[in-house]
Design an enzyme around this catalytic site. Structure first.
Site, short mmCIF file in Angstrom:
data_model
loop_
_atom_site.label_atom_id
_atom_site.label_comp_id
_atom_site.label_asym_id
_atom_site.label_seq_id
_atom_site.Cartn_x
_atom_site.Cartn_y
_atom_site.Cartn_z
N ASP A 4 37.28 12.23 51.23
CA ASP A 4 38.29 13.30 51.18
C ASP A 4 37.75 14.38 52.23
OD1 ASP A 4 39.85 15.51 50.59
OD2 ASP A 4 39.71 15.51 48.72
N HIS A 50 39.11 30.89 43.73
CA HIS A 50 40.55 30.33 43.68
C HIS A 50 41.03 29.79 42.45
CE1 HIS A 50 40.31 30.75 48.03
NE2 HIS A 50 39.35 29.73 48.05
N ASP A 60 34.62 36.49 51.26
CA ASP A 60 34.75 35.09 51.76
C ASP A 60 36.14 35.01 52.76
OD1 ASP A 60 34.52 32.05 50.06
OD2 ASP A 60 36.42 32.36 51.27
N HIS A 65 38.65 33.00 52.53
CA HIS A 65 39.67 32.72 51.91
C HIS A 65 40.13 33.87 51.08
CE1 HIS A 65 37.80 28.93 53.09
NE2 HIS A 65 39.29 28.52 53.40
N ASP A 87 31.77 31.90 54.35
CA ASP A 87 32.73 31.17 55.37
C ASP A 87 33.44 32.26 56.28
OD1 ASP A 87 34.25 32.09 53.34
OD2 ASP A 87 34.94 30.17 52.76
N TYR A 110 30.29 27.16 54.91
CA TYR A 110 30.13 25.55 54.91
C TYR A 110 29.36 25.36 56.26
CZ TYR A 110 33.49 26.33 51.40
OH TYR A 110 33.98 26.78 50.15
C1 X5A Z 1 35.46 28.72 47.83
C2 X5A Z 1 36.25 28.17 49.11
C3 X5A Z 1 37.95 26.96 50.19
C4 X5A Z 1 39.10 25.76 50.06
C5 X5A Z 1 39.41 25.35 51.28
C6 X5A Z 1 40.51 24.44 51.21
N1 X5A Z 1 37.13 27.53 49.01
N2 X5A Z 1 41.17 24.09 52.22
O1 X5A Z 1 35.72 28.83 50.07
ZN ZN Z 2 36.32 30.46 51.19
#
Ligand code: X5A
Ligand code: ZN
Length: 685
Positions: free
Chosen positions: A22, A137, A174, A176, A267, A307
């Site tokens: 994935d 999230h 973060d 996101h 990230d 990441y």
């Molecule tokens: C915790 C976090 C990111 C999800 C990305 C999905 N989630 N495209 O960094």
């Molecule tokens: Zn994130």
């Protein structure tokens, strides 16, 4: 006062992993956790932390924010085979399950709650939980974006109930948007949620309209949700710093949290394939240091995303090193936020001015149609200063070449910024009879080799002083402390002086003799300085009640501040003017002088000392006029790190003060670019 930094880590949480192909979930790997721990061991940071064991969060704790139906679904995955796991995973956006997911998710919750308990009970001052799967999230009824249970949201709810907390700040750095946290606390004024995130006008995941700056919370919670959308990739150190100085920190000090939780995703750091931003590891040291000034230092950091393994682990190390109280590395790169960042800051300030006193005199209104607006050429060019560490284009490509390139960059960069810390943190120059006032860790200076130089300097400045033994004595000791700071034998120091203005002149002269490059000198009180400051070797900021006689120049700035002896109205001056100028200037050494007739309260001075330690690799000399010696003990404890100040309740600054600051920003934002927090010359439609 609580001391020490807690660290929570458990190998168990590396068992959760992706069992099939994935491309979206492939980046959320077990090594994210273990590489952080390995790197912490390399820097000998693990042994300096208080290790706290993990436990599983209970069902009751999970149900503080999740429904029992959802809990049952997650629980059921424990017994599933691969086919079933795949099937249930597709019910959610960007999520995978593994037979150990439920167990790991419970450990992540438990680790986070143990951290909160450790900090709230005073067993540690602050701490970090390294956990997987992440949480921000995840929602009441849904897993989302690699997140199963919302660790930080559960922690906030837990802290409210168990410790009766009324004000909790959640900072989500973060890259996101932690929409899960936003949804859970949207209507709750006791939890202030701040998030910055890659947004690109809603073109970036999770593609939500409600991630924009105009989502401010609902009902009683209006104003308690702050979103800073990034509409471009490549945001870096100065952009993040600008948001902290001009948005988060003013509001956070006004909110006055009792506990700070951080959704600490990395990230948002350089090299990350998801974020494509360019903030270097030491940026997280500075962010951490700022947050340590709130809530009497009660700070709990919880891992979310991140990441690029090297970037992630180096940034985690910088975070923990700072939490431990080590000197901070200099924030690298040109200190000038980019236009797109300023635009976002402008919009957030404009929309939130109706909720926060610190923003109420803002005359900005939100900019409309930002994506299609074009800027006057000059303005766009003025912001393109100097080559960034990594160009936006470089940061924007995520192929494996780039991953390796960042890896190499970090290898070198960390060698440059990871300097050892001196064995003694603080040196003091005071009369022997008073040395008992200082914490035992302060090294007391008795004499110095600078006697001869001192006599030359003094005779040039004021030959009369040569006759006064006790004055000369105090000056000699001050120079000894200064030398130690410059030679990096200590990190900081303090000195008592009978003549603060003269001492300041001598200290500046001495620094210039030592070829110290750039000195930031902040003088609180009535100053009588007879030296020339216009060569850029030093910048002087004078905070006093009197109107200045001379007009301000780039290197000599007077801030008129009416006495606010026991109130706390100086936040806006410190965050909105002093720190932006100081970070733009990038000093090698800071000298803070507390002179006669100071117009800042003890709280204000504590705040200054706390925050100024983020500059000049934490090298700071505090000079105290002997009439102000009542501050001695507190100053010493702030410098040794034995004590974190508490600033009390926020009081808004007067309209005149705010106007003075606004004028200053307008006058100097071309010279000191971190002052910039709004887009000029635009009218909203
Ligand atoms: C915790 C976090 C990111 C999800 C990305 C999905 N989630 N495209 O960094
Ligand atoms: Zn994130």
């Amino acid at each position: 006062m609580a001391s020490g930094t807690a660290l929570i880590y458990d190998d168990e949480m590396t068992s959760h992993r992706l069992l099939w192909d994935d491309p979206i979930c492939a980046i959320e790997v077990p090594k994210r956790l273990s590489s952080c721990y390995e790197r912490l061991k390399c820097y000998n940071l693990v042994e300096r932390c208080i290790s706290v064991p993990t436990r599983e969060g209970t069902e009751e704790e999970i149900m503080l924010v999740h429904s029992s139906d959802y809990l049952e679904i997650v629980k059921s995955t424990e017994k599933m085979n691969e086919g079933e796991l795949r099937k249930i995973s597709v019910n959610y956006d960007a999520v995978y399950f593994h037979p150990t997911t439920y167990c790991c998710a419970k450990l992540a919750v438990g680790a986070t709650l143990e951290l909160v308990d450790t900090v709230m009970s005073g067993k540690a001052r602050n701490g970090m939980a390294l956990v997987r799967p992440p949480g921000h999230h995840s929602q009441r009824n849904a897993a989302n974006g690699f997140c199963i249970f919302n660790n930080v949201a559960i922690a906030a709810e837990f802290a409210k109930r168990k410790y009766g907390l009324q004000r909790i700040l959640i900072v989500d750095w973060d890259v996101h948007h932690g929409q899960g946290i936003q949804y859970l606390f949207e209507e709750d004024p006791s939890v202030l949620y701040f998030s910055w995130h890659r947004y690109e006008h809603q073109q970036f995941w999770p593609l939500l309209k409600e991630s924009n700056y105009d989502a401010v919370g609902q009902g009683k919670g209006r104003g308690f949700n702050i979103n800073v959308p990034w509409n471009q990739v490549g945001m870096g150190n100065s952009d993040y710093l600008a948001v902290f100085l001009h948005v988060l920190l003013p509001v956070a000090f006004e909110f006055d949290p009792e506990l700070v939780l951080v959704s600490a995703g990395y990230d948002s750091g350089i090299g990350d394939p998801e974020g494509r931003m360019s903030a270097t590891p030491e940026c997280f040291a500075h962010l951490t240091h700022f947050l340590m000034q709130l809530a009497k230092g009660k700070l709990c950091l919880v891992l979310e995303g991140g990441y690029h393994l090297r970037s992630l682990s180096e940034s985690v190390c910088m975070t923990i090193k700072t939490a431990l109280g080590d000197p901070l590395p200099r924030l690298s790169g040109e200190m000038a936020p980019c236009l797109s960042a300023i635009e976002s800051i402008h919009n957030v300030r404009a929309i939130h001015k109706q909720y926060w006193k610190c923003l109420m005199y803002e005359d900005a209104t939100p900019l409309q149609f930002v994506s299609t607006r074009s800027y006057p050429m000059e303005e766009a060019e003025a912001l393109q200063t100097g080559p960034p560490l990594v160009t936006q284009q470089e940061a924007g490509s995520a192929n494996s070449d780039e991953v390796i390139k960042t890896e190499r960059f970090l290898e070198q960069h960390m060698k440059e910024i990871m300097t050892g810390r001196p064995p003694v943190k603080t040196a003091g120059a005071i009369v022997e009879s008073e040395s008992h006032l200082l914490p035992p860790s302060v090294q007391i200076e008795r004499t110095s080799d600078a006697q001869k130089e001192l006599k030359t300097i003094v005779s040039e400045l004021d030959p009369e002083l040569l006759k006064e033994e006790h004055v000369l004595n105090s000056l000699v000791k001050m120079l000894a402390v200064l030398d130690k700071i410059v030679k990096k034998e200590v990190t900081n120091g303090l000195a008592v002086s009978p003549v603060a203005s003269v001492s300041t002149a001598i200290a500046l002269k001495h620094c210039s003799n030592l070829r110290q490059q750039k000195i930031l000198c902040i003088f609180v009180g009535d100053l009588d300085l007879k030296i020339d400051l216009d060569d850029g070797r030093a910048i002087l900021i004078n905070i006093c009640a009197k109107q200045p006689e001379q007009a301000n120049t780039k290197y000599n700035i007077s801030l008129t501040w009416k006495k606010d002896v026991e109130t706390n109205s100086c936040f806006s001056m410190i965050l909105g003017a002093i720190l932006p100028v100081a970070y733009s200037y990038q000093p090698d050494l800071t000298i803070l002088v507390i002179g006669p007739n100071r117009s800042l309260s003890k709280n204000g001075i504590s705040l200054l000392i706390g925050l100024l330690q983020g500059l000049a690799e934490s090298r700071i000399l505090v000079l105290i006029q002997d009439t102000e010696r009542g501050l001695l003990q507190d100053v010493a404890k702030l410098l040794t790190g034995d004590y974190i100040p508490y600033f009390g309740t926020y009081a808004p600054a007067s309209k005149e003060s705010m106007q003075m600051l606004k004028k200053l920003r307008e006058q100097f934002q071309e010279d000191w670019k971190m002052l910039r927090c709004f887009v000029m010359g635009t009218r909203s439609s």
